[in-house]
Design a protein around this motif. Structure first.
Motif, mmCIF file in Angstrom:
data_model
loop_
_atom_site.group_PDB
_atom_site.id
_atom_site.type_symbol
_atom_site.label_atom_id
_atom_site.label_comp_id
_atom_site.label_asym_id
_atom_site.label_seq_id
_atom_site.Cartn_x
_atom_site.Cartn_y
_atom_site.Cartn_z
ATOM 1 N N TYR A 133 0.830 -1.197 0.000
ATOM 2 C CA TYR A 133 0.000 0.000 0.000
ATOM 3 C C TYR A 133 0.865 1.249 0.000
ATOM 4 C CZ TYR A 133 -4.335 -2.545 0.935
ATOM 5 O OH TYR A 133 -5.433 -3.369 0.837
ATOM 6 N N ALA A 134 0.299 2.319 -0.557
ATOM 7 C CA ALA A 134 0.930 3.635 -0.509
ATOM 8 C C ALA A 134 0.193 4.489 0.515
ATOM 9 C CB ALA A 134 0.865 4.305 -1.874
ATOM 10 N N PHE A 135 0.940 5.268 1.258
ATOM 11 C CA PHE A 135 0.362 6.266 2.161
ATOM 12 C C PHE A 135 0.914 7.609 1.711
ATOM 13 C CE2 PHE A 135 0.277 7.980 6.795
ATOM 14 C CZ PHE A 135 -0.859 8.713 6.491
ATOM 15 N N THR A 136 0.106 8.355 0.989
ATOM 16 C CA THR A 136 0.546 9.625 0.434
ATOM 17 C C THR A 136 -0.358 10.748 0.917
ATOM 18 O OG1 THR A 136 -0.837 9.516 -1.555
ATOM 19 C CG2 THR A 136 1.295 8.416 -1.650
ATOM 20 N N LYS A 155 -2.877 15.469 5.570
ATOM 21 C CA LYS A 155 -4.072 14.868 4.981
ATOM 22 C C LYS A 155 -3.648 13.902 3.890
ATOM 23 C CE LYS A 155 -7.333 18.640 5.865
ATOM 24 N NZ LYS A 155 -8.351 19.534 5.277
ATOM 25 N N GLY A 156 -4.000 12.641 4.071
ATOM 26 C CA GLY A 156 -3.552 11.656 3.097
ATOM 27 C C GLY A 156 -4.548 10.545 2.866
ATOM 28 N N ARG A 157 -4.127 9.615 2.066
ATOM 29 C CA ARG A 157 -4.953 8.435 1.810
ATOM 30 C C ARG A 157 -4.055 7.220 1.655
ATOM 31 N NH1 ARG A 157 -6.140 7.116 -3.830
ATOM 32 N NH2 ARG A 157 -4.730 8.246 -5.220
ATOM 33 N N ILE A 158 -4.617 6.068 1.947
ATOM 34 C CA ILE A 158 -3.911 4.801 1.811
ATOM 35 C C ILE A 158 -4.588 4.002 0.707
ATOM 36 C CG2 ILE A 158 -3.334 2.634 2.959
ATOM 37 C CD1 ILE A 158 -3.197 4.153 5.586
ATOM 38 N N PHE A 159 -3.804 3.528 -0.241
ATOM 39 C CA PHE A 159 -4.356 2.782 -1.370
ATOM 40 C C PHE A 159 -3.320 1.789 -1.866
ATOM 41 C CE2 PHE A 159 -2.293 6.611 -2.834
ATOM 42 C CZ PHE A 159 -1.533 6.206 -3.912
ATOM 43 N N ARG A 160 -3.779 0.791 -2.591
ATOM 44 C CA ARG A 160 -2.891 -0.250 -3.071
ATOM 45 C C ARG A 160 -2.004 0.254 -4.211
ATOM 46 N NH1 ARG A 160 -6.175 -5.928 -3.190
ATOM 47 N NH2 ARG A 160 -4.771 -6.234 -4.956
ATOM 48 N N ARG A 161 -0.753 -0.138 -4.164
ATOM 49 C CA ARG A 161 0.209 0.281 -5.187
ATOM 50 C C ARG A 161 -0.134 -0.296 -6.556
ATOM 51 N NH1 ARG A 161 3.435 4.700 -4.114
ATOM 52 N NH2 ARG A 161 4.523 4.478 -2.124
ATOM 53 N N ASP A 162 -0.880 -1.400 -6.573
ATOM 54 C CA ASP A 162 -1.220 -2.017 -7.857
ATOM 55 C C ASP A 162 -2.449 -1.370 -8.495
ATOM 56 O OD1 ASP A 162 -3.321 -2.930 -6.331
ATOM 57 O OD2 ASP A 162 -2.783 -5.044 -6.437
ATOM 58 N N LYS A 163 -2.883 -0.231 -7.938
ATOM 59 C CA LYS A 163 -4.000 0.562 -8.494
ATOM 60 C C LYS A 163 -5.366 -0.091 -8.285
ATOM 61 C CE LYS A 163 -0.883 3.394 -10.033
ATOM 62 N NZ LYS A 163 -0.626 4.669 -9.338
ATOM 63 N N ASN A 164 -5.428 -1.155 -7.501
ATOM 64 C CA ASN A 164 -6.723 -1.757 -7.170
ATOM 65 C C ASN A 164 -7.568 -0.717 -6.432
ATOM 66 O OD1 ASN A 164 -8.805 -3.222 -5.662
ATOM 67 N ND2 ASN A 164 -7.734 -5.069 -6.335
ATOM 68 N N PRO A 165 -8.793 -0.431 -6.908
ATOM 69 C CA PRO A 165 -9.594 0.649 -6.315
ATOM 70 C C PRO A 165 -10.192 0.321 -4.951
ATOM 71 C CG PRO A 165 -10.866 -0.476 -7.992
ATOM 72 C CD PRO A 165 -9.487 -1.059 -8.053
ATOM 73 N N TYR A 166 -10.118 -0.930 -4.526
ATOM 74 C CA TYR A 166 -10.722 -1.326 -3.260
ATOM 75 C C TYR A 166 -9.764 -1.105 -2.084
ATOM 76 C CZ TYR A 166 -14.163 -3.493 -6.310
ATOM 77 O OH TYR A 166 -15.115 -3.706 -7.267
#
Length: 253
Positions: A180-183, A204-215
């Protein structure tokens, strides 16, 4: 029906107003002596709220410092959280987290999580090889990005960064096989407290998967006091449709 809708609308507005006031860093710091936060505290005590309004429990963050682990020196961080009062009777819940960091790089080498709820228990242990960029969990080895963190070490990392020289951050997180990315963005504000004017950093950030999975995306906001240890005074997490806020209420040694 119209009157009922008006009452509901007014109730929602009032709830949002109260939540916004209670979660304002100025309000949180008004209950604290900021001069006592200048030194690095070994223990930070926080209250946890659901929807930013309803108190559900407490969390304690501890900086255990250097200790022996697996035959070597490690920097130990820990956190405990649990529900209180009526909720404890209805749905008992507790969580214990430990993170052991390499004392030179302060990157995690071992992460342990133990969550106990009313009808289930979830235990997790993760080993990190930050040199070969590999983690092991449940007997499986997975490739990770360089400088991969978990929740405790990533907060520790943010508190050590020179935030005056940065406008954004981009970190790697992995505790469950997926990278995951935390940016996010960093801003600085000046506010008045009973101890005088202080500055805070708002991340202020968001955590999301590095493989671009939207879930499995989350939104995070962290407020750090502009002092020596960059004391965290407020954390907001919006994930899976639930809003959880954490406010600092005290500290200990």
């Amino acid at each position: 029906m119209k009157k009922v809708l008006i009452v509901i609308a007014v109730s929602i507005v009032l709830a949002l107003s109260v939540s916004a006031y209670q979660n304002n860093p100025r309000t949180i710091l008004a209950r604290l002596d900021t001069t006592k936060l200048e030194n690095q505290a070994k223990q930070l005590v926080c209250r946890v709220y659901f929807l930013g309004l309803f108190p559900v429990g407490r969390a304690v963050l501890r900086d255990e410092g250097l200790m022996k682990f697996e035959g070597g020196d490690s920097y130990h961080l820990s956190a405990q959280a649990g529900v209180e009062s009526l909720i404890l009777k209805i749905y008992p819940f507790s969580a214990n987290i430990d993170s052991y960091l390499d004392p030179k790089t302060l990157l995690p080498v071992f992460f342990r999580q133990d969550i106990q709820a009313k009808d289930k228990e979830l235990k997790k242990e993760v080993m990190y090889d930050q040199i070969d960029n590999v983690m092991e969990i449940g007997g499986e080895r997975r490739t990770i990005f360089p400088e991969t963190y978990e929740p405790l070490s990533v907060l520790h990392k943010l508190r050590r960064m020179d935030l005056d020289k940065l406008s954004s951050f981009d970190l790697n997180i992995n505790t469950n096989q997926k990278n995951y990315a935390f940016t996010g963005d960093i801003s600085k504000e000046n506010i008045k407290t009973k101890s005088g004017q202080v500055s805070i950093y708002r991340l202020k950030g968001r955590i999301f998967r590095r493989d671009k999975n939207p879930y499995h995306q989350s939104k995070i906001e962290i407020v750090l006091l502009d002092n020596g240890p960059k004391t965290p005074v407020f954390i907001m997490v919006f994930a899976s449709g639930a809003l959880i806020t954490v406010r600092l209420i005290g500290q200990g040694n």
